[in-house]
Design a protein around this motif. Sequence first.
Motif, PDB file in Angstrom:
ATOM      1  N   PRO A 456       1.303  -1.405   0.223  1.00  0.00           N
ATOM      2  CA  PRO A 456      -0.041   0.136  -0.280  1.00  0.00           C
ATOM      3  C   PRO A 456       1.319   1.026  -0.229  1.00  0.00           C
ATOM      4  CG  PRO A 456      -0.347  -1.874   1.886  1.00  0.00           C
ATOM      5  CD  PRO A 456       0.281  -2.155   1.179  1.00  0.00           C
ATOM      6  N   LYS A 457       0.826   1.837  -1.202  1.00  0.00           N
ATOM      7  CA  LYS A 457       1.280   3.836  -0.846  1.00  0.00           C
ATOM      8  C   LYS A 457       2.100   4.789   0.529  1.00  0.00           C
ATOM      9  CE  LYS A 457      -0.679   4.736  -5.379  1.00  0.00           C
ATOM     10  NZ  LYS A 457      -0.165   6.081  -6.174  1.00  0.00           N
ATOM     11  N   ASP A 458       0.507   4.372   1.415  1.00  0.00           N
ATOM     12  CA  ASP A 458       0.242   4.846   2.989  1.00  0.00           C
ATOM     13  C   ASP A 458       1.469   3.746   3.554  1.00  0.00           C
ATOM     14  OD1 ASP A 458      -0.847   2.683   2.804  1.00  0.00           O
ATOM     15  OD2 ASP A 458      -2.457   3.541   4.476  1.00  0.00           O
ATOM     16  N   ALA A 459       2.273   2.653   2.816  1.00  0.00           N
ATOM     17  CA  ALA A 459       2.914   1.646   4.185  1.00  0.00           C
ATOM     18  C   ALA A 459       4.103   2.173   4.225  1.00  0.00           C
ATOM     19  CB  ALA A 459       2.452   0.102   3.787  1.00  0.00           C
ATOM     20  N   ALA A 460       4.877   3.295   4.540  1.00  0.00           N
ATOM     21  CA  ALA A 460       6.062   3.730   4.094  1.00  0.00           C
ATOM     22  C   ALA A 460       7.199   2.748   4.652  1.00  0.00           C
ATOM     23  CB  ALA A 460       6.191   4.977   5.193  1.00  0.00           C
ATOM     24  N   ILE A 461       6.674   2.383   6.071  1.00  0.00           N
ATOM     25  CA  ILE A 461       8.012   1.411   6.487  1.00  0.00           C
ATOM     26  C   ILE A 461       8.144   0.167   6.301  1.00  0.00           C
ATOM     27  CG2 ILE A 461       7.934   0.324   9.043  1.00  0.00           C
ATOM     28  CD1 ILE A 461       6.790   2.974  10.425  1.00  0.00           C
ATOM     29  N   GLY A 462       7.235  -0.479   5.796  1.00  0.00           N
ATOM     30  CA  GLY A 462       7.327  -1.467   4.980  1.00  0.00           C
ATOM     31  C   GLY A 462       8.010  -1.036   3.129  1.00  0.00           C
ATOM     32  N   GLN A 463       7.611  -0.227   3.054  1.00  0.00           N
ATOM     33  CA  GLN A 463       8.322  -0.036   1.512  1.00  0.00           C
ATOM     34  C   GLN A 463       9.527   0.415   2.065  1.00  0.00           C
ATOM     35  OE1 GLN A 463       6.540   3.103  -0.228  1.00  0.00           O
ATOM     36  NE2 GLN A 463       5.228   1.649  -1.664  1.00  0.00           N
ATOM     37  N   LEU A 464      10.329   1.614   3.396  1.00  0.00           N
ATOM     38  CA  LEU A 464      11.853   0.903   3.168  1.00  0.00           C
ATOM     39  C   LEU A 464      12.346  -0.306   3.446  1.00  0.00           C
ATOM     40  CD1 LEU A 464      14.106   3.133   4.165  1.00  0.00           C
ATOM     41  CD2 LEU A 464      13.018   2.978   6.498  1.00  0.00           C
ATOM     42  N   ILE A 465      10.916  -0.677   4.552  1.00  0.00           N
ATOM     43  CA  ILE A 465      12.219  -2.416   4.622  1.00  0.00           C
ATOM     44  C   ILE A 465      12.287  -2.804   3.848  1.00  0.00           C
ATOM     45  CG2 ILE A 465      12.245  -4.107   6.076  1.00  0.00           C
ATOM     46  CD1 ILE A 465       9.876  -3.041   8.018  1.00  0.00           C
ATOM     47  N   LEU A 466      11.088  -3.266   2.616  1.00  0.00           N
ATOM     48  CA  LEU A 466      11.929  -3.975   1.715  1.00  0.00           C
ATOM     49  C   LEU A 466      13.059  -3.537   0.930  1.00  0.00           C
ATOM     50  CD1 LEU A 466       8.493  -4.425  -0.018  1.00  0.00           C
ATOM     51  CD2 LEU A 466       9.971  -6.808   1.154  1.00  0.00           C
TER      52      LEU A 466
END
Length: 580
Positions: A456-466
């Motif tokens: 999801p676009k609002d999952a900034a932390i998840g995107q950063l981890i990936l």
Amino acid sequence: METVADSKVSVDVVEPRQCDDEDSTLDSILVRIGQFGKFQVIIFLLICLPMMFNAIFSVTYVFTASSVVHRCNISECDTANSQYDEPWTDFTIPMKGSSLDQCKRYASIADANTTTTTSTRVFDVVATEQEDTAVCTVNDFNRDQIETCPTDNFIFRDKEVTISNEFNIFCSDEWKLSLVGTLNNIGQFVGIPIGGFISDRYGRRTALAFGGFAAAVLGIIRSFATSYTYFVIFEFLDSLASSPLYSVCFIVGIELVGPKRRVLACSLVTIFYAVGEMLLAIFAKYFQNWRILLRIMYIPALVLFVYFWILPESVRWLLSQKREEEAKNILRRAARVNKRDLPEHSLDKLILANREKLTNTTEGKFPIKLAFTSLFWRIANCSFCWIVNVLVYYGLSLNAVLLDGDKYNNFVYIAMVEIPGFLLPLVIMDRFGRRRSLFGCMFISGLCCLATIFMPKDAAIGQLILFLIGKLAITASFQVLYFFTSEIFPTNLRNSLLSFCSMMGRLGSMVAPQTPLLAKYYENAPAILFATTAIASACLSLLFPETTNLILPATMEDADKIGNSKEKEARSNDVQNTHL
């Protein structure tokens, strides 16, 4: 430090057929004198410096040619004292993502009769210089009509000075900034094979000292550029001169230590590449004028000129060039510094074995044509692997700098995550082998890039981890690939073929600076590109021969036999014997 039993071979009788005995290989001598002793530590400390400078030379354009945050100068509202953030920007400039559009504004609805009046208005602020108390209101702008800024008169958020605001490169001309990165990598594309040729023909030391010093001079000259053309010409020449430094440092590290210490030694030295990147970002943060930054980072590199005298030449290269006495003197010095005993008969047997190998081979000193005939598919697969690794590695770095937040801190974070990536091969390469390690790292990086598409676009932390996991994995893959490339080609062509594959990899780095532009057409395009190429190359990497615990091939014949089951078993046993 490991030791070996004293040789029982007679000093007086050394027949050619005995050249396969314990002391006839350079690796066995390195085990005897210390695989990673004080002498090798000194060499590694010396090559850490050009490794750091290579990182700095390779990516200075990220800061010197970066766009600066700016917005349109709203003549109806702004004054000479206006800042980037002003109350009227809410209704005069459209948003682009989470920030103000840098090149567009809302059209003014004032008619021609009121143009002269509105041109001096400010929003609830007294224009002290003009003593004007008129008000700039939301009703003066049409939010349904967007227009391009009529002039290059912008207001900047920061005090940063790059070639963008110095040479007036904005908006429709910003492709020129991306072109700097592409030209940098074209310079590397041209310079890497030239540096590899110099390294294999004239020595590792010559290539490193000459390339580093020349790059330093060219970088200093670039800091005095008076035009965009002047700047990009010396950007190209600088990258051409400095491009071989990484591979030469890596080759020196590979060739001077024993088999059991190669992974450790080269993993440690490549950490200094990440250190160089971090130093660049830190200095760029505190010296935000591109001219000053270049001088601070390039002037110290002039010291590399003294490497002509203080850095010992590669023993393996000297042996491949029949410069036997020089090779023996370096090994004697290494044994003396490491406080180890090195019998003369061991050196004599090494020289005899080397002479026999060079005499029996018909390939000559520099059989590059034969290599492209005998090892064509290996070189082709290795080149594609390099293209993908470089594309994903630099693509992730460049796209990360564009993330929200402080770009200097973001760049430091990128470099920091590379450190565990450089160390990961220490854990996996000997346990799982070179081939499986390369496959696993590229595959994981590709999966992480693919997974970001579905976050999801609002999952900034998840995107950063990936993102960080993907960057760590591709860094580890890059490290494994350097080892692999160094181990599947013969000594007299090792640097040239490593340089050739690295040169092909520059095709990926030429594309990488353009990947942010793909996102303007389709947001997930860069991630899809990175994911598909990484997964495809990971699968193709399984076609490589395994090289774990094998002696480095000295000739084309040795290299061609890698992967042959009988030869692999024999050569592996030879290595195990040298470890006893």
